[in-house]
Motif scaffolding. Sequence first.
Motif, mmCIF file in Angstrom:
data_model
loop_
_atom_site.group_PDB
_atom_site.id
_atom_site.type_symbol
_atom_site.label_atom_id
_atom_site.label_comp_id
_atom_site.label_asym_id
_atom_site.label_seq_id
_atom_site.Cartn_x
_atom_site.Cartn_y
_atom_site.Cartn_z
ATOM 1 N N VAL A 209 48.972 18.738 61.811
ATOM 2 C CA VAL A 209 50.244 18.113 62.456
ATOM 3 C C VAL A 209 50.982 19.065 63.028
ATOM 4 C CG1 VAL A 209 51.411 17.719 60.444
ATOM 5 C CG2 VAL A 209 51.672 16.228 62.237
ATOM 6 N N GLU A 210 50.762 20.177 62.407
ATOM 7 C CA GLU A 210 51.927 21.360 62.815
ATOM 8 C C GLU A 210 51.411 21.591 63.997
ATOM 9 O OE1 GLU A 210 54.711 22.490 61.107
ATOM 10 O OE2 GLU A 210 54.375 20.670 60.151
ATOM 11 N N GLY A 211 50.067 21.901 64.476
ATOM 12 C CA GLY A 211 49.710 22.260 65.457
ATOM 13 C C GLY A 211 49.998 21.338 66.900
ATOM 14 N N LYS A 212 49.984 19.910 66.362
ATOM 15 C CA LYS A 212 50.199 18.825 67.326
ATOM 16 C C LYS A 212 51.653 18.916 67.516
ATOM 17 C CE LYS A 212 46.144 16.966 67.556
ATOM 18 N NZ LYS A 212 45.801 15.829 66.881
ATOM 19 N N LYS A 213 52.644 19.141 66.547
ATOM 20 C CA LYS A 213 54.199 19.000 66.955
ATOM 21 C C LYS A 213 54.431 19.901 68.046
ATOM 22 C CE LYS A 213 56.069 22.513 63.726
ATOM 23 N NZ LYS A 213 56.646 22.692 62.639
ATOM 24 N N THR A 214 53.813 21.129 68.483
ATOM 25 C CA THR A 214 54.096 21.797 69.348
ATOM 26 C C THR A 214 54.173 21.349 70.851
ATOM 27 O OG1 THR A 214 51.851 22.768 69.892
ATOM 28 C CG2 THR A 214 53.304 23.899 68.295
ATOM 29 N N MET A 215 53.353 19.972 70.846
ATOM 30 C CA MET A 215 53.799 19.284 72.050
ATOM 31 C C MET A 215 55.219 18.762 72.254
ATOM 32 S SD MET A 215 50.494 16.902 72.428
ATOM 33 C CE MET A 215 50.654 16.015 70.730
ATOM 34 N N GLY A 216 55.760 18.491 71.181
ATOM 35 C CA GLY A 216 57.333 18.128 71.313
ATOM 36 C C GLY A 216 58.109 19.398 71.602
ATOM 37 N N TYR A 217 57.708 20.437 71.070
ATOM 38 C CA TYR A 217 58.701 21.778 71.452
ATOM 39 C C TYR A 217 58.540 22.021 72.900
ATOM 40 C CZ TYR A 217 59.962 23.121 66.850
ATOM 41 O OH TYR A 217 60.491 23.133 65.337
ATOM 42 N N GLU A 218 57.344 21.956 73.361
ATOM 43 C CA GLU A 218 56.937 22.331 74.841
ATOM 44 C C GLU A 218 57.691 21.356 75.679
ATOM 45 O OE1 GLU A 218 52.806 22.604 75.737
ATOM 46 O OE2 GLU A 218 52.410 23.803 73.933
ATOM 47 N N LEU A 219 57.578 19.931 75.480
ATOM 48 C CA LEU A 219 58.169 18.922 76.039
ATOM 49 C C LEU A 219 59.686 19.176 76.350
ATOM 50 C CD1 LEU A 219 57.473 16.179 77.515
ATOM 51 C CD2 LEU A 219 57.812 15.162 75.690
ATOM 52 N N ALA A 220 60.382 19.443 75.171
ATOM 53 C CA ALA A 220 61.917 19.806 75.142
ATOM 54 C C ALA A 220 62.005 20.925 75.967
ATOM 55 C CB ALA A 220 62.264 19.889 73.972
ATOM 56 N N GLY A 238 47.054 9.314 65.240
ATOM 57 C CA GLY A 238 48.691 9.296 65.597
ATOM 58 C C GLY A 238 49.277 10.502 65.040
ATOM 59 N N THR A 239 48.394 11.665 64.824
ATOM 60 C CA THR A 239 48.864 12.915 64.614
ATOM 61 C C THR A 239 49.675 13.422 65.661
ATOM 62 O OG1 THR A 239 46.893 13.226 63.330
ATOM 63 C CG2 THR A 239 48.354 15.133 63.214
ATOM 64 N N GLY A 240 49.718 13.274 66.963
ATOM 65 C CA GLY A 240 50.498 14.046 67.801
ATOM 66 C C GLY A 240 51.881 13.218 68.069
ATOM 67 N N LEU A 241 51.946 11.738 67.576
ATOM 68 C CA LEU A 241 53.023 11.082 67.652
ATOM 69 C C LEU A 241 53.826 11.359 66.509
ATOM 70 C CD1 LEU A 241 54.266 8.449 68.974
ATOM 71 C CD2 LEU A 241 53.450 7.176 67.221
ATOM 72 N N ILE A 242 53.265 11.597 65.338
ATOM 73 C CA ILE A 242 53.996 11.989 64.142
ATOM 74 C C ILE A 242 54.340 13.381 63.983
ATOM 75 C CG2 ILE A 242 53.800 12.501 61.673
ATOM 76 C CD1 ILE A 242 51.484 10.150 61.680
ATOM 77 N N GLY A 243 53.699 14.374 64.765
ATOM 78 C CA GLY A 243 54.139 15.684 64.934
ATOM 79 C C GLY A 243 55.026 15.848 65.860
ATOM 80 N N MET A 244 55.230 15.416 66.982
ATOM 81 C CA MET A 244 56.097 15.240 68.047
ATOM 82 C C MET A 244 57.698 14.954 67.234
ATOM 83 S SD MET A 244 55.040 14.405 71.870
ATOM 84 C CE MET A 244 54.219 12.890 71.517
ATOM 85 N N TRP A 245 57.714 13.818 66.581
ATOM 86 C CA TRP A 245 58.701 13.312 65.973
ATOM 87 C C TRP A 245 59.215 14.353 64.881
ATOM 88 C CZ3 TRP A 245 61.691 9.639 67.871
ATOM 89 C CH2 TRP A 245 62.795 9.081 67.130
ATOM 90 N N LYS A 246 58.394 14.944 64.334
ATOM 91 C CA LYS A 246 58.941 16.122 63.258
ATOM 92 C C LYS A 246 59.303 17.255 64.054
ATOM 93 C CE LYS A 246 56.821 18.707 59.410
ATOM 94 N NZ LYS A 246 57.172 20.369 59.670
ATOM 95 N N ALA A 247 58.796 17.596 65.184
ATOM 96 C CA ALA A 247 59.333 18.726 66.019
ATOM 97 C C ALA A 247 60.828 18.237 66.615
ATOM 98 C CB ALA A 247 58.467 18.723 67.376
ATOM 99 N N PHE A 248 60.946 17.012 66.702
ATOM 100 C CA PHE A 248 62.436 16.664 67.392
ATOM 101 C C PHE A 248 63.373 16.922 66.387
ATOM 102 C CE2 PHE A 248 59.959 13.315 70.267
ATOM 103 C CZ PHE A 248 59.812 14.449 71.135
ATOM 104 N N ASP A 249 62.953 16.403 65.190
ATOM 105 C CA ASP A 249 63.856 16.755 63.949
ATOM 106 C C ASP A 249 64.327 18.136 63.723
ATOM 107 O OD1 ASP A 249 65.412 15.473 61.244
ATOM 108 O OD2 ASP A 249 63.699 16.923 60.445
ATOM 109 N N GLU A 250 63.082 18.927 63.680
ATOM 110 C CA GLU A 250 63.490 20.442 63.580
ATOM 111 C C GLU A 250 64.193 21.046 64.446
ATOM 112 O OE1 GLU A 250 59.116 21.187 61.376
ATOM 113 O OE2 GLU A 250 59.302 21.891 63.382
ATOM 114 N N MET A 251 63.881 20.772 65.957
ATOM 115 C CA MET A 251 64.679 21.164 66.953
ATOM 116 C C MET A 251 66.309 20.717 66.879
ATOM 117 S SD MET A 251 62.523 21.321 70.198
ATOM 118 C CE MET A 251 61.808 19.740 70.218
#
Length: 391
Positions: A209-220, A238-251
């Motif tokens: 999920v940590e690798g997948k969350k980078t989709m959220g960072y890139e999108l932003a 659903g790992t990507g969906l969960i990961g992106m949401w985690k990325a949004f929270d971290e950002m």
Amino acid sequence: MNVTHLYCSSCGKEYEPRRLYNLCDCGKPLMVAYDLEHVQTTLSRESLTSRVPTLWRYEEILPVDAQSNRITLGEGMTPLLKAERLGLLLGMGHLYIKDESLNPTASFKARGMAVAVSMAKELGVKKLAVPSAGNAAGALATYAAKAGLEAFIFMPSDTPSSNIIECQQTGANVTLIDGLITDCGRILSDRKEAEGWFDVSTLKEPYRVEGKKTMGYELAEQLGWELPDVILYPTGGGTGLIGMWKAFDEMERMGWISSQRPRMVSVQASGCAPIVEAFNSGSQFGAEITNAHTIASGLRVPRAIGDFMMLDILRNSGGSAVAVTDEELLWAVKEIGVAEGIFVAPEGGACLPALKQLISQGKVSRDERVVLFNTGSGLKYLEAFGMLEQK
């Protein structure tokens, strides 16, 4: 080291970092927590402009410490393409496609496996195992080979042949099962202790999920640090969906983005739609789908261990869940290809008829900024398109 601890996504129990874990004692997925204040001493939005164009550009918010343990084939920083001609057909001026097919192994699964295999190497694992409907298997086989680790893969016998060949040609031990990915998972679970395998199944270890969350960072980053109004994401595990949401929270916690969030939409196939059914019924968890079937093998996940997290994200974001037929998603692949020149996977194709549904229902406005995720290349599903031509 920026990882402070791991925590359970359900009960909240905390675990020490830098140890091998699968699930929490309560049976739910573990997540990684970071010291974001310390992260910001070296990582900023401005610092990214001079960094390597892979997911490792976000190294401070990834769990791997030693650079020598970072297994990379150039994954991440996939293009965000403005779909102008497709948008014109739909009457939309702000439609985008995030094209994950340009990752190594031709799917978004490369992101998760790059980080999971890197962490496995760092923590001394020698044998990795996974049940997969196709693309996760190919990614594990490839990254394990790069890391010099053994990979043991269990796939349904009707997995697209490209995925099977990919795993065999990168040295994995491949077992085909007459059944679904859930059947493969049960076999792996029964054998892993005796065989000495570490299970890297979706959300059954903390790092994919940590690798997948980078989709959220890139999108932003690609949208100038302003998130879209709507994200449509094809959902199996659903790992990507969960990961992106985690990325949004971290950002947001680092001050990179505002509290505004996209409405998240889970897209599934009508023959296997546990998240859609649970969302529509108001359930917290999805019931396992019996006789699950869809030509989009990545969507053929009868029950996801992270279903409760996905459902929370959909509801908290004001989003929704949509099911489409196999015929709709296959025809959408051609519609996207003709309009934009992108040969998307059936899973990615599913986002287009889902978007049309949401527009017709008034849940998405044509003037909103919308991102469709294509999670892989259509080249890995050639048998599926042969079936379409026969109809």
